[in-house]
Design a protein around this motif. Sequence first.
Motif, short mmCIF file in Angstrom:
data_model
loop_
_atom_site.label_atom_id
_atom_site.label_comp_id
_atom_site.label_asym_id
_atom_site.label_seq_id
_atom_site.Cartn_x
_atom_site.Cartn_y
_atom_site.Cartn_z
N ALA B 102 49.20 40.89 33.88
CA ALA B 102 47.99 40.51 33.15
C ALA B 102 47.32 39.31 33.79
CB ALA B 102 48.35 40.22 31.70
N TYR B 104 47.41 38.36 36.83
CA TYR B 104 46.75 38.77 38.08
C TYR B 104 45.39 39.40 37.78
CZ TYR B 104 45.90 40.92 42.57
OH TYR B 104 45.32 41.29 43.77
N ALA B 105 45.41 40.30 36.80
CA ALA B 105 44.16 40.98 36.46
C ALA B 105 43.11 39.97 36.03
CB ALA B 105 44.41 41.99 35.35
N VAL B 106 43.50 39.00 35.25
CA VAL B 106 42.54 38.03 34.73
C VAL B 106 41.97 37.17 35.84
CG1 VAL B 106 42.39 35.91 33.40
CG2 VAL B 106 43.44 37.91 32.39
N LEU B 109 40.52 40.03 39.10
CA LEU B 109 39.60 41.13 38.84
C LEU B 109 38.65 40.75 37.74
CD1 LEU B 109 42.44 43.76 38.68
CD2 LEU B 109 41.05 43.28 40.66
N ARG B 110 37.41 40.96 37.98
CA ARG B 110 36.47 40.67 36.90
C ARG B 110 36.38 41.89 36.02
NH1 ARG B 110 36.91 37.28 38.69
NH2 ARG B 110 36.31 36.07 40.49
N VAL B 165 51.12 34.40 30.09
CA VAL B 165 49.86 34.78 30.73
C VAL B 165 49.07 33.53 31.08
CG1 VAL B 165 47.66 35.92 30.39
CG2 VAL B 165 49.74 37.02 29.61
N GLU B 173 45.55 31.15 39.96
CA GLU B 173 44.25 30.58 40.33
C GLU B 173 44.37 29.63 41.50
OE1 GLU B 173 42.83 28.87 36.74
OE2 GLU B 173 41.82 30.70 36.12
N LEU B 194 49.28 42.14 45.83
CA LEU B 194 49.87 41.40 44.71
C LEU B 194 51.36 41.21 44.94
CD1 LEU B 194 50.15 40.37 41.78
CD2 LEU B 194 50.26 42.73 41.04
N LYS B 286 45.81 22.67 30.71
CA LYS B 286 44.97 23.34 31.71
C LYS B 286 44.02 24.30 31.03
CE LYS B 286 47.82 22.94 35.80
NZ LYS B 286 48.66 23.55 36.79
N GLY B 287 42.78 24.15 31.33
CA GLY B 287 41.78 25.03 30.70
C GLY B 287 41.62 26.26 31.53
N LEU C 30 46.83 47.21 35.14
CA LEU C 30 47.69 46.03 35.15
C LEU C 30 47.81 45.44 33.76
CD1 LEU C 30 46.68 44.13 38.40
CD2 LEU C 30 48.74 45.41 37.93
N LEU C 31 46.70 45.55 33.06
CA LEU C 31 46.72 44.91 31.75
C LEU C 31 47.39 45.79 30.69
CD1 LEU C 31 43.17 43.38 31.62
CD2 LEU C 31 45.33 42.17 31.71
N THR C 34 50.62 44.51 28.99
CA THR C 34 50.34 43.36 28.13
C THR C 34 49.53 43.78 26.92
OG1 THR C 34 50.27 41.99 30.09
CG2 THR C 34 49.42 41.04 28.07
N ILE C 304 38.15 21.40 23.85
CA ILE C 304 38.65 21.61 25.20
C ILE C 304 37.50 21.89 26.17
CG2 ILE C 304 38.99 24.11 25.32
CD1 ILE C 304 41.71 23.61 26.48
N LYS C 308 37.04 19.59 30.20
CA LYS C 308 37.33 20.14 31.52
C LYS C 308 37.08 19.12 32.62
CE LYS C 308 37.49 25.07 31.75
NZ LYS C 308 36.76 26.15 31.13
N SER C 312 43.43 17.95 34.99
CA SER C 312 44.83 17.60 35.11
C SER C 312 45.49 18.46 36.17
CB SER C 312 45.56 17.78 33.78
OG SER C 312 44.78 18.54 32.91
#
Lengths: 424, 287, 313
Positions: B102, B104-106, B109-110, B165, B173, B194, B286-287, C30-31, C34, C304, C308, C312
Motif C-alpha cells: 500500500a 508503495y502504491a501511495v 502511483l498517482r 502504511v 518517499e 519494487l 511526519k506529514g 497493490l492496494l 490493504t 498539522i 509542515k 522533522s
Amino acid sequence: MTRRLFAWTTATLMIAALAATAFAQQITVIMPRHEMDLVGMWERQTEQFEEETGIDVEFIQMSWDEVANKVLTDLAAGGGTYDVIEFDNGWVSQFAATGWLEPLNDYADPAYLDALLPGLLSTFSNDGDVLGIPWNNDTRFFFYNERMLNEAGIDTPPRTWDEVVEQATVLQEQGIAESPVTDYWNQEWALANSFAFYLYSFGTSYFDDAANITIDEPQAVAALQFMVDMLREHEIVTRSAVTLSQEAAADLLYRGTSAFFFQGPPVTKNYADDPARSQVVDEVVAAEWLPAVDADTQATLTLPEAFAIPASSRNKDAAWRYIEYMISPERDRERAVALGSLPLFTALYTDPDLLRQYPFWEQFGAQSAVARPLPQVEWYDELVQTTIVQVQRALLGSQTAQESADNIAAFMEGREVEGTPLSR
Amino acid sequence: MTGSKRSPLGNVALYAAVLLVCLWVIAPFAWLIVSSVSTRAQLTSIPLQWLPAQPNLEHYANIFLGGEGATSVHQSLRRGGFNSLLVAGGATLVSLSAGALAAYAVTRLRFRFQGPFLATMLVTQLLPTVVLIIPMYVVFLNLRLLDTPVALMLADVAIILPLIVWILKGYFESIPEELEDAARIDGCTRASALVRVVLPLSRPGLAASGMFAFIIAWNEFFTAFILSSTLDSKTLSVIVAEFSSKVGVDYVAMSTAGVLTSLPPVLLALVFQRYIIQGLTAGAVKG
Amino acid sequence: MAAPGRPRRANGQDVLTRWLDEPQRLAVLLLLPTLLLVFGVLLYPILHTFVLSLTDTHLARPDSGGFVGIDNYLAAARDPEFRASMGRTFYFALLTVPIEVFLGLLIALLLNQPFRGRGFVRGLIILPWALPYIVNGVMWKWILNANYGAFNALLSQLGIIDRYQIWLGDPATAFHFVIFASIWKETPVAVILLLAALQGIPTELYEAARVDGANAFQRVWSVTLPLLRPVIAVTMVVKTVWALKEFDLIYVMTGGGPANATNVATFYTYLTTFKFLKFGYGAALAFIIVLFSLVIAYVYVRLISPAKSVGSR
C-alpha cells in the motif's frame, strides 16, 4: 467383473464403517474445574462412564470465567457445540427467559430428584421446570480461629453481631488478632455476595415476595450500616478490606491476622490446615451457627452450580445418561471421600463413614440448614454493579448508608421480577 | 547550549538530574524483577526486606524446564507465550506485507482516491478500540472464530496496519525515484522494481515498522481479552491480567509473569531503539 | 509503459506485464490486500457498530435486535453513569497530557545536553513505552499494595508515614495514582518526539542568542519553545486522543473502583457491552466516544497542515 465387485464391496464396507463411527455416540461436556479437585476426580469418573456405557465424552474443563464465557457465547450464537453445560445459580432467571435449556422433568425419575438436597434442586428450577441437576454444593460457612478465642478466654464463637463486636474488641485489645474480622469488599462481584449475606443475617433482602423493594428500609440500611461501623467505627475489620478479593481475605485468616471469616468456601478448612499455605494449622474450625441480628435470622449463602442440557443439543439422551451417572449417590460419595467436596444427596450427610472422615461436616450440616441463594433476577449483573459501587461509597464514607440504599432502590424501581415490576 | 563550558556545579546538577531520570525510568521495573526472584515470605514481611539473600528462581525454572513444582500456572504461561508469539508474529507479517504494498502504491502511483485513503488511515488510528471490538466480537461469534489466534491476529492488524502504511510511506518517499527509473529502463517492470530496488533500500524502514508492529501486537490487551476465553488463544497480556485477580496473593508468581511478558518487547526496544524512535517520529510527526 | 528498446518477450507475458504496468491498475492491485484488510477489519466493523447502536440488541435475549433509532443515544445523554464516566475520562486526559508533555520537554532538554553516556540514557528512556500496558498496571498495583507494597515500605522506612496506606482503596488517591502510572508509561513518547524536534534546531540560533547576551533560560524561552510549538501541539493532541482510549490500566489496577472512582468512559462501555450484554446500547456509547475523538482529530488535521514548515525529516 470381480474387480468391480471387489471395489463396490470395499466402498460399501467403508461407508458402513464410517456410518458406524458416526453413530457411535459422542457428547461434549463443559464444566469448571472444582477448586478442590486436585487429583482429576471428575475426569476419572468420566472415563469410567465411557467404559461402562460406550459413549464417548469430550470433556472440557477450565476456569469458571472461561467456562461462563464459552457457554454464553455458544448459546448466544445458536448453540450446538455442547451437550452438557455448566449452569450457574446466577443464570437461572436469564436462561429460563431465553428458553436455551431443555427441561429435565421428563428425563429424571421423581425418586432421583427427591434424593437431592431440596434447596439445591429448587435453585435450578423455574416455574415447575427442572432446568439443572446440581454438581457443586458451594455453600459458604463461618470459620473462626479457635486458638485465638481460647487465648482470649472466650468460650463460644459469637451468635449475634453485638457479640461479634465485643469479642473482636477483646481480641484486638489483647493483641491476639490485629484485624479480627476479614472480609472481601473490593469493587468486584464478590462484594455483592458479602453484602447479600449481611442483608440476610439482618432478616431482610433487596425485595420481598410481594415485589416490594426493601433495600431502602431500616433493616437493610442497618445491615449496611453495620458493615460500615465494623470498618470505620469499631475498626475490627482490616482497613484494606475495600481492596481485598476473596482469596486475599481468606489469606488474612491463614496468616493469623484475623480470627473471623463469616463466609468462607468449604475448602477454607483444608487450606487452613495446609502448612504450605497457612500459619495457623489446626487452629481454624467451622462454627455450628452463624452470627446474625438474632438466632432466628441466621443465614448463609449457597452458590451452587449445576449441569444442564441445551435445547440445541443433538444428543440429549446420552447427555442425560452422563448427568445421571455423574450425579449419583455412588459417584457423589466417591468424590466426598477423595476430595472432601460437599455431598449433593441428603442421605450422605448422615453417612457414618463420611462423618468420621470429616467431623466438621456436622457443623457444615447445621449451617446448611439456613442456606439461601442469591436473589434470582434476570438483571442481576447490573444490580451487582450498582450495589458494589454504592456499598463501597458507604464503606469509604463518601455517602451515608441510607443514601447508598436509596440509590440501589432507585435503580431497582420498575424492574421486573417474574413479570411483576418492583415498587418502593 | 553546546560549546560553552559548564561550571562544576552545573555539571553536578546535570548528572544528578540524569541520574534521577534514570532511576525514575528503571526503578519500578527493577522492583518487579527483584520481586520475581524473592520468596513470598520476604515480599510480605514488614518492614520489607528489599533484596533477597539468594535469588529464588523457582518460578522461572518451573516455567522453562517444567519439573516437580510446575503447576497449571506455569503451563499457562508457556502456552500464553506461544500464543503471543503466534499472534504478534502473524500480525506483523500480514501488516508488513499489505502495508508495504500500500505504501508503495501511495508514494509511486498517482491514483484518484489517494487523499481519502490516507485520511481514513489516519482517522482509524484515533478511534477507541472498543468501537472496533464490538462488531468484531459479533462477527467472530457468528463465524465461530472466537477464541482463535486468527481472530486476535486480525484485530491486531486492524490497529497496526494504518500505522505501518504511514511509516513506510515516509521511508519510500525518501528513496529517489530515479533509481527505479534506471531499473525500469534496464527492462524491469514496476513490480520487479519494487522488489529489486525499493524494498532492499528500505530495509531499515521495514525493520523499524516490523519491530514497531511486533511490540504493539505483543502488548495489546483489550482485543485479546475480549476475543479469547481459553488457553487456545489467550496471550501473555491476558494471562498476566488474570493472575493479578486470581492468583491474587502469589506475588512472586505474578511478578514472574510480568517480567516474562515484558522481556521480549523491552529487549527488542532497547536493542533496536533507533528503529523504534524512527517509527515513533515518523508516525506522529511526519506529514 | 514499456520502455523503448526493450527486447520482445513471448506474447502473453508482454501483455501481462504491460497490463500490470499501468499505474492505476497496479495501484489497485497493490492496494487490494490493504483495502481488504482495512475495509474488512476496520471500516465494516465501524459501520456495523453504528448499525448496532440503532438497535436494542441484548446478547442474552434472542428476540432483541429491533430498530430503535437514536433512542440509545438519547438514553446515553441522559445516563448519569455515562456522563460521570465521560467526566472522569476528560479529567484523566486533562491531567495526564499536559504533565506528560511538560515532563517530556524537561527530559528532552536534559537529554539534548552533551554528557557522557548520553546515548545509553536516551536508549533507556524507551523502557516504559515498551512495557506491556497490563504489566504496567500489575506492577504499579503491586507497588501500591495496601499491605505489602514497596511504596508503603519505602515511605514508612523513611519515616514519612507511620501506617501503611491503602492507596488504591481511597477514591481520590486511587484515581491520581492511576494517572501517575499512565504518566510514567507515556512520558517517553513525548521525550522522544520532542528530542527529535530539538535535534532539528540549528545550533547557530543558540549561538546568536548567546552572543546577544541571553542566558540558558532565555535561550530556551526565545529560541527553543517557539520552534517547538508545532511539535508540542501535535504531541498534545495525539496524546489526548490516546488518553480517551485508556482501558488496560484501569482494568487491572482498580477495576473501575474504588466506589467507581476510576470508571472511565471506555471501561463503562466495556461493562455495558460485555458484562451486561447490552450490545446495542454499548455500541452507542462507543460511538459517542468516537465522536469526541473525531473532534480532536479534526483539530489535529488543522494543526498539522501549517506545521509542515518545521520539517522533522
